[in-house]
Design an enzyme around this catalytic site. Structure first.
Site, short mmCIF file in Angstrom:
data_model
loop_
_atom_site.label_atom_id
_atom_site.label_comp_id
_atom_site.label_asym_id
_atom_site.label_seq_id
_atom_site.Cartn_x
_atom_site.Cartn_y
_atom_site.Cartn_z
NE ARG A 273 -2.08 0.70 3.89
CZ ARG A 273 -1.39 1.40 4.79
NH1 ARG A 273 -1.06 2.67 4.54
NH2 ARG A 273 -0.99 0.85 5.91
CG HIS A 277 -5.71 1.91 6.68
ND1 HIS A 277 -5.75 0.61 6.23
CD2 HIS A 277 -6.88 2.11 7.33
CE1 HIS A 277 -6.89 0.05 6.59
NE2 HIS A 277 -7.60 0.94 7.26
CE1 TYR A 286 1.77 2.53 8.80
CE2 TYR A 286 0.57 4.26 9.96
CZ TYR A 286 0.68 3.40 8.88
OH TYR A 286 -0.26 3.41 7.89
#
Length: 385
Positions: A273, A277, A286
């Site tokens: 990805r 998200h 992160y």
């Protein structure tokens, strides 16, 4: 030996990955998969390339529209186009798809316009297409809900006698689409149980994009996800999800087996990805930049373009035309969404039950009172002016 396995390698981390197109575009021969793809022409391959370019252009515009306040949310599929276009074109018209909320490339392959997807994320519609006509279930936000729905539908197909007849226009399979994070949900395990017990004609397709929001796959599972279904006796395979040809080939083998009455299959498509998200997420908190750069070099669109160039099946005029067509699609999306009215929040209560329901009527009345507060405040402010 079949690419679909029922045993776990030792050590279990040594799970092989099926790949036909390397990141540099090189095509690797494969005894089992090459016959599945033998019918493909240069026009077909250029069509896959165009599909991926178009859906990426729509995806990027949708993100921009959300940033402009035109969409409530957007879940980008940036980087996952190969996994989605591959499996989308692996099906037959009668197959039924049960997606999550990120299957924009699959939707495109099934004939669902990006405008329709964006209307849903704007809150104008609850689906926007006829699931029976396009054989594609509405987008499902609840994680794991896809799999029991898909297995139940597949068991119904069995009872209707539309499996294992040998008729290419009758035999039907169901495709359950979900991500690596969803594969950890209990509903998936329960669905494996029913699918295996009843040998349901369903293919489970996980796009392992490496991150379940901020949780990496290495934390979600100590072994490759492809091995999860084998405890139920469901054959599985790990495939390069950025290789549109490999995804197409293993998808066709799995769906053919399901239609023939050979039971369920599980596919783990390794992809990435590239965006957040959703538009409410910040992956810089992160995810290391070096990882993003590593996966950017495996881009599914660039990979197919390199392969087509090496095969003299593509030229600059074609790629330029695809880019221009993608830009035109993005502009149509932009103007279409900007021209749409704001959704009426009261419509939330109109599609809960087929018939009027007293509890829903009570809740709607309470919501009407809530909205009236803002109308009164607006009138008071207008009076002050």
């Amino acid at each position: 030996m079949s690419v679909f396995r029922t045993t776990i390698p030792a050590p279990p981390q040594d799970e092989p990955m099926v790949q036909l197109l390397a990141p540099d575009g090189t095509r690797t021969p494969h005894d089992e998969l090459d016959p599945v793809l033998a019918h493909l022409t240069g026009e077909d391959l250029r069509g896959f390339y165009r599909d991926m370019v178009m859906i990426r252009a729509a995806d990027l515009e949708a993100t921009a529209l959300q940033r402009q306040g035109q969409l409530g949310l957007w879940a980008s599929a940036l980087g996952q186009e190969g996994a989605q276009i591959g499996i989308g074109h692996a099906s037959r018209p009668q197959d039924y798809f049960v997606p999550t909320y990120r299957e924009h490339g699959v939707a495109w392959a099934r004939g669902i316009e990006p405008m329709t997807l964006l209307e849903m994320f704007r809150g104008i519609s609850h689906c926007g297409w006829d699931p029976h006509e396009l054989r594609t279930h509405p987008y499902m936000i609840v994680l794991g809900a896809q799999t029991p729905h898909a297995v139940g539908y597949a068991m119904g197909i069995q009872r209707d006698g539309a499996v294992g007849t040998g008729d290419v226009e009758t035999d039907t399979a169901v495709l359950a689409l979900f991500g690596d994070g969803t594969s950890s949900e209990g509903e998936v395990s329960e669905s494996f149980t029913f699918a295996a017990s009843f040998q349901a004609p369903v293919v489970f397709y996980t796009q392992n994009n490496q991150w379940a929001i901020s949780v990496p796959t290495s934390v979600q599972s100590r072994v490759p996800l492809a091995q999860r279904s084998r405890g139920w006796g469901i054959p599985s395979v790990r495939v390069d999800g950025n290789d549109v040809l490999a995804c197409l080939a293993v998808g066709r083998i799995a769906l053919d087996a399901a239609r023939a009455g050979e039971g369920p299959r599980f596919i783990e498509a390794l992809t990435y990805r590239m965006a957040a998200h959703t538009t409410s997420d910040d992956p810089t908190r992160y995810r290391p930049r070096a990882e993003e750069e590593e996966w950017a070099a495996k881009d599914p669109i660039a990979r197919l373009r390199l392969h087509l160039a090496q095969s003299d099946e593509i030229d600059e005029a074609f790629t330029t035309a695809c880019d221009e067509e993608g830009h035109e699609l993005a502009m149509r999306l932009h103007h279409h969404i900007h021209a749409m009215p704001d959704p009426d929040p009261r419509e939330l209560f109109e599609h809960v039950y087929a018939e009027p329901h007293p509890l829903v009527a009570e809740e709607r009345a309470a919501y009407d009172d809530y909205l009236a507060q803002f109308e009164d405040e607006a009138q008071d402010q207008e009076g002050v002016r």
